[in-house]
Design an enzyme around this catalytic site. Structure first.
Site, PDB file in Angstrom:
ATOM      1  N   GLU A 167      52.450  64.445-139.342  1.00 19.24           N
ATOM      2  CA  GLU A 167      51.782  65.490-140.105  1.00 19.24           C
ATOM      3  C   GLU A 167      52.417  66.854-139.846  1.00 19.24           C
ATOM      4  OE1 GLU A 167      47.512  67.780-140.303  1.00 19.24           O
ATOM      5  OE2 GLU A 167      47.484  65.646-139.765  1.00 19.24           O
ATOM      6  N   HIS A 177      50.041  61.010-143.825  1.00 24.33           N
ATOM      7  CA  HIS A 177      50.308  62.204-143.026  1.00 24.33           C
ATOM      8  C   HIS A 177      51.134  63.248-143.762  1.00 24.33           C
ATOM      9  CE1 HIS A 177      49.823  58.731-140.246  1.00 24.33           C
ATOM     10  NE2 HIS A 177      48.905  59.539-139.766  1.00 24.33           N
ATOM     11  N   HIS A 235      54.706  64.844-134.397  1.00 25.10           N
ATOM     12  CA  HIS A 235      53.737  64.081-135.184  1.00 25.10           C
ATOM     13  C   HIS A 235      54.120  64.165-136.653  1.00 25.10           C
ATOM     14  CE1 HIS A 235      49.913  63.004-137.122  1.00 25.10           C
ATOM     15  NE2 HIS A 235      49.604  62.384-135.983  1.00 25.10           N
TER      16      HIS A 235
END
Length: 505
Positions: free
Chosen positions: A323, A271, A321
């Protein structure tokens, strides 16, 4: 047909007491009482196939062989031994997971059947073969279960330290075993209630993408080269099966760099990470191996390009998240994280003429388009990436789900709860008018949800291994005959190079 009463369930039980417990738990079930021992079980096995109904459960009490078993524990046989060649029990994983969800203490493993009660040294000998429980009937009764879903479920009544010839132990174990067998019968009734023939349609493409396969390959090669422990910042991919398997091989997953010993080797997850994380690893003297997906690295590069050009960047994605955290870190003073249309409608920019957007690679395409359209309405000069940020694998799997939704009654999406792309597949299916459910594997599969489903679609997020898909399909076969169909779809032939330090060998 309601499964609550046990209608359709055929229960095969040696003892009257066992049959009583099973009828209490599943009052509508058909109970075949066989009597105790090898001879009676052989005779009864020929009668099982003539009893109409759904699933067959060989159920009753058993003695423990494994030391961790206690009276009242439930054993679901993965195979039965003692009557010639061992017989595998294909429904074991599904039935065991259902029993666990009902709160019962469940163990899986081989059950061995013997011609007489096993005591003392005989139990020790049987335990050494790997069997975890012993009875006097299951191996012979199982021979009569072919042709329909079946399982062997036994409840421990005594243990090597508390054998049946001891009165107090017998009473204690019997009471606990009776209660557990009654509760188990209710679950077995639910299982049988979902038994029917089905069509299983597999989406294509599905499961692991090139970026996920590359990341896992990087960790496996790094383990060979550098040995354990090998540290990985955050989960290498968002899938519990992958993480657990790598942990068993010596990989240590950490949340932050300061949890890793100075100078140790660290792998950055697929990620991506922020520049701040890279700097922290450098300061601590870590040997860094970067498993960031090349498509995520592309988004990072775009963030830097727009930052350097003086743009305000609208980063469409889910705050928190991994990412998004990495991409945000490339330009924290220039980026606004936008989750939905409402936030896109309210966000402001210092210079409305210099606004750009980027997106998380794992978003639902339809929803992302809506957010970007809203941003373009607000900022007519909106700039964007040279090519779509949503990756090919995300797009392909969502397209495959839309096709699947048109031909099935329900869709099972395989992926972990923290997998963004897997959760988006559920949303895509539901927006297409098809009910869908996310499962991490067999343990999450709820047969009750499938009770009225004749055609079921199966797909998997880009971080889920194909072997988990096949495990779920095998579990569906434990709910009756299945016709398996592979839906046609886009053929993926993308491959990403490994980091230079891990190539070869």
């Amino acid at each position: 047909m309601s499964s609550a009463s046990g209608e359709g369930l055929v229960v095969v039980a040696p003892l009257r007491l066992e049959g009583w417990a099973l009828r209490r738990g599943a009052p509508g079930s058909r109970v075949l009482r066989t009597g105790v021992g090898q001879r009676r079980s052989r005779t009864a096995s020929g009668r099982i196939g003539h009893i109409s109904g759904g699933a067959v459960a060989v159920a009753g009490f058993a003695g423990a062989l494994a030391p961790e078993l206690a009276p009242g524990d439930v054993v679901v046989a993965t195979e039965v031994r003692g009557a010639g060649e061992p017989v595998s029990c294909p429904a074991a994983d599904l039935v065991a997971s259902m029993l666990r969800r009902a709160g019962l203490p469940v163990h899986t493993g081989p059950i061995v059947s013997t011609p007489r009660v096993a005591r003392g040294a005989e139990r020790v000998r049987l335990a050494a073969t790997g069997a975890i429980a012993v009875d006097m009937e299951s191996a012979w009764l199982a021979r009569g279960c072919a042709g329909r879903p079946w399982a062997v479920v036994r409840v421990i009544v005594d243990t090597p330290g508390r054998e049946l010839h001891r009165p107090i132990a017998t009473a204690f174990g019997g009471i606990r075993a009776f209660g557990a067998l009654t509760r188990a019968a209710r679950v077995l009734a639910d299982w049988s209630g979902a038994v029917q023939s089905r069509r299983v349609v597999l989406a294509n493409p599905r499961a692991s993408c090139a970026g996920v396969e590359r990341a896992i390959d990087i960790v496996e090669r790094a383990l060979v080269r550098h040995g354990a422990p090998l540290y990985v910042r955050r989960q290498i991919v968002h899938n519990s099966h992958v993480v657990e398997e790598l942990e068993a091989r010596g990989v240590v997953f950490v949340d932050e760099i300061d949890e890793i010993p100075h100078g140790a080797t660290v792998v950055f997850s697929a990620h991506g990470v922020s520049p701040e994380v890279r700097l922290a690893a450098e300061r601590r003297g870590h040997r860094v191996i970067d498993a960031t997906c090349p498509l995520v690295s592309k988004v990072h590069a775009e963030a830097r390009r727009f930052r350097d050009a003086g743009y305000t960047i609208m980063l469409v994605g889910h705050a928190g998240h991994d990412e998004i955290e990495g991409t945000f870190g490339e330009a924290p003073d220039s980026i606004h994280v936008i989750a939905d249309q409402d936030e896109a409608h309210r966000v402001e920019a210092p210079d409305p003429a210099r606004v750009a957007y980027l997106t998380q690679t794992t978003l639902a395409v339809d929803e992302t388009d809506e957010v970007v359209d809203e941003l373009r309405e607000r900022f007519p000069n909106l700039a964007g990436p040279r090519t779509d940020d949503i990756c090919y694998a995300t797009q392909n799997r969502q397209d495959a789900v839309r096709e699947l939704a048109a031909v099935v009654d329900a869709i099972i999406v395989i992926g972990s709860a923290n997998s963004s792309n897997s959760k988006r597949l559920v949303e895509v299916a539901e927006r297409a008018g098809c009910r869908a459910r996310l499962v991490d594997g067999i343990t999450d599969l709820d047969p009750g949800w499938l009770a009225d489903v004749r055609t079921v679609g199966v797909t998997a997020g880009a971080s889920a291994p194909e072997r988990v898909v096949q495990g779920v399909v095998a579990a569906l076969e434990a709910l009756g005959p299945v016709e398996i169909v592979e839906n046609p779809g886009v053929r993926e032939n993308v491959r990403f190079n490994l980091p230079a330090e891990l190539r070869g060998g």
